[in-house]
Motif scaffolding. Structure first.
Motif, PDB file in Angstrom:
ATOM      1  N   LYS A 114       0.934  -1.161  -0.026  1.00 44.23           N
ATOM      2  CA  LYS A 114      -0.135  -0.121  -0.084  1.00 44.23           C
ATOM      3  C   LYS A 114       0.802   1.181   0.009  1.00 44.23           C
ATOM      4  O   LYS A 114       1.880   1.440   0.868  1.00 44.23           O
ATOM      5  N   GLY A 118      -3.650   3.549  -1.129  1.00 46.12           N
ATOM      6  CA  GLY A 118      -3.743   2.896  -2.422  1.00 46.12           C
ATOM      7  C   GLY A 118      -3.169   1.412  -2.332  1.00 46.12           C
ATOM      8  O   GLY A 118      -1.868   1.181  -1.955  1.00 46.12           O
ATOM      9  N   LEU A 141      -2.378   0.501  -9.701  1.00 44.77           N
ATOM     10  CA  LEU A 141      -2.704   1.109  -8.249  1.00 44.77           C
ATOM     11  C   LEU A 141      -4.301   1.400  -8.404  1.00 44.77           C
ATOM     12  O   LEU A 141      -4.747   1.927  -9.407  1.00 44.77           O
ATOM     13  N   ASP A 142      -5.018   0.859  -7.323  1.00 46.27           N
ATOM     14  CA  ASP A 142      -6.334   1.160  -7.531  1.00 46.27           C
ATOM     15  C   ASP A 142      -6.623   2.533  -6.912  1.00 46.27           C
ATOM     16  O   ASP A 142      -7.696   3.380  -7.463  1.00 46.27           O
ATOM     17  N   ARG A 143      -5.627   3.219  -6.321  1.00 48.59           N
ATOM     18  CA  ARG A 143      -5.769   4.723  -5.568  1.00 48.59           C
ATOM     19  C   ARG A 143      -4.515   5.206  -5.560  1.00 48.59           C
ATOM     20  O   ARG A 143      -3.706   4.571  -4.916  1.00 48.59           O
ATOM     21  N   PHE A 144      -4.249   6.412  -6.095  1.00 46.66           N
ATOM     22  CA  PHE A 144      -2.952   7.081  -5.862  1.00 46.66           C
ATOM     23  C   PHE A 144      -3.138   8.487  -5.353  1.00 46.66           C
ATOM     24  O   PHE A 144      -3.982   9.405  -6.079  1.00 46.66           O
ATOM     25  N   ILE A 191      -3.714   3.402 -13.133  1.00 44.33           N
ATOM     26  CA  ILE A 191      -4.251   3.840 -11.708  1.00 44.33           C
ATOM     27  C   ILE A 191      -5.853   4.122 -11.904  1.00 44.33           C
ATOM     28  O   ILE A 191      -6.489   4.729 -12.920  1.00 44.33           O
TER      29      ILE A 191
END
Length: 344
Positions: A114, A118, A141-144, A191
């Motif tokens: 993580k 993310g 990355l699911d979230r950045f 992303i």
């Protein structure tokens, strides 16, 4: 010659075997190092710098060390789990994976962890790392959090400059800066959601194949593409100040905003970006740079001299039913100059 040598400090266990010789004062090695267990939370207390990193996690390793003091050669394996650290206030946590290396390459396979909040999945191959490194990277990355990343990057640069200044003050000599070796890099990053105080962006994909990569970018060559599938922007001008790369991407919107077409471009929804860039000896050619949104559409073609930050662009701007307007953009990235092409 070490037939058997072992050290245990807390939960950390290290053993070594092999030989160290000194032919002609060169310091030659033929050693096998085995870390039966290492616990970073215990090792992090050794120095102020490691304490600041707040290291966590554990693992094992097996490394062979051959060659000489001047040119050591490493080979082996390192495995880690629940690895974590705080780098310039950017938290990394729950990393697990395996590293294999030899005298020519480093393979980091299936890294998971993580970055802030993310979840990251990543593969890295590094070839010829002792000469001209070639880095291959695939990551998702699911979230950045771009805001935290840019803040961490700025802090690292400030800390490096402060360290250079302190060393120069101590020695009475300016710190020497060795020219960075050029690297080659290729890869793909996806992303799911990119966040920033000024932006909420979705479905970001970047693909690149670049060589001659150095901090001054004078010998940069290759290609890169970027695609953004949706999102919102707020206070675009403030966002552009955060990074030169971001500023280049949002140039079409900045130019439309400068022309004052009577629309509010501080809050943009339904954002879409597509870019295709060619690099040759530090000059970036925008083969395609398009931005669409609920408020306006824009595109840019031309070149940017990256080392000098010089612009030579034609930005086409369109708002509502108004016919497209071409704008010549010159000057620098910091202080661009615009001139509407009245003929068209």
């Amino acid at each position: 010659r070490l037939r058997k040598f072992g050290v245990k400090i807390g939960s950390n266990e290290l053993s070594a075997a092999g030989a160290v010789s000194d032919p002609l004062g060169r310091g030659a090695f033929d050693l096998q190092l085995v870390g039966k267990r290492y616990v970073l939370a215990e090792l992090t207390r050794l120095t102020p710098r490691t304490r600041d990193l707040k290291l966590t996690g554990s693992g094992v390793f097996q490394i062979s060390l051959t060659g000489t003091m001047e040119k050591p050669v490493y080979a082996g394996m390192l495995q880690f789990r629940n690895l974590g650290a705080v780098i310039a206030e950017l938290p990394l946590s729950d990393f697990s994976g395996r590293v294999k290396l030899d005298d020519r390459s480093i393979n980091v396979s299936d890294i998971r962890g993580k970055v802030a909040d993310g979840s990251l999945k990543m593969f890295i191959n590094i070839f010829d790392y002792t000469k001209i490194p070639k880095i291959e990277l695939e990551a998702s990355l699911d979230r950045f959090d771009l805001g935290k990343f840019l803040a961490a990057q700025k802090k690292l640069q400030q800390d490096a400059q402060a360290a250079k200044a302190a060393k120069a003050a101590k020695t009475g000599k300016p710190a020497e800066t060795k020219p960075a070796a050029p690297i080659r890099t290729s890869g793909k990053v996806e992303i799911g959601a990119l966040t920033h105080p000024n932006a909420q962006i979705e479905k970001v994909t970047a693909v690149w194949d670049l060589w001659g990569v150095t901090p001054d970018m004078k010998k940069l060559n290759g290609t890169a593409q970027i695609d953004v599938g949706g999102g919102r922007l707020r206070n675009v001008a403030d966002l552009a100040l955060q990074s030169p790369v971001v500023k280049v991407l949002v140039y079409p919107i900045l130019i439309i905003q400068k022309l004052s077409f009577g629309v509010d471009l501080n809050n943009i929804s339904d954002l879409r970006i597509a870019g295709d860039y060619l690099f040759k000896d530090g000059v970036m050619t925008l083969r395609r740079s398009e931005m669409g949104s609920s408020a306006a559409q824009g595109s840019a073609l031309g070149t940017i001299n990256l080392p000098a930050e010089l612009l030579d662009l034609i930005v086409t701007a369109q708002v509502g039913t108004i016919k497209p307007v071409d704008v010549a953009v010159t000057g620098t990235v910091t202080t661009p100059k615009t001139k509407v092409k009245v003929g068209k």
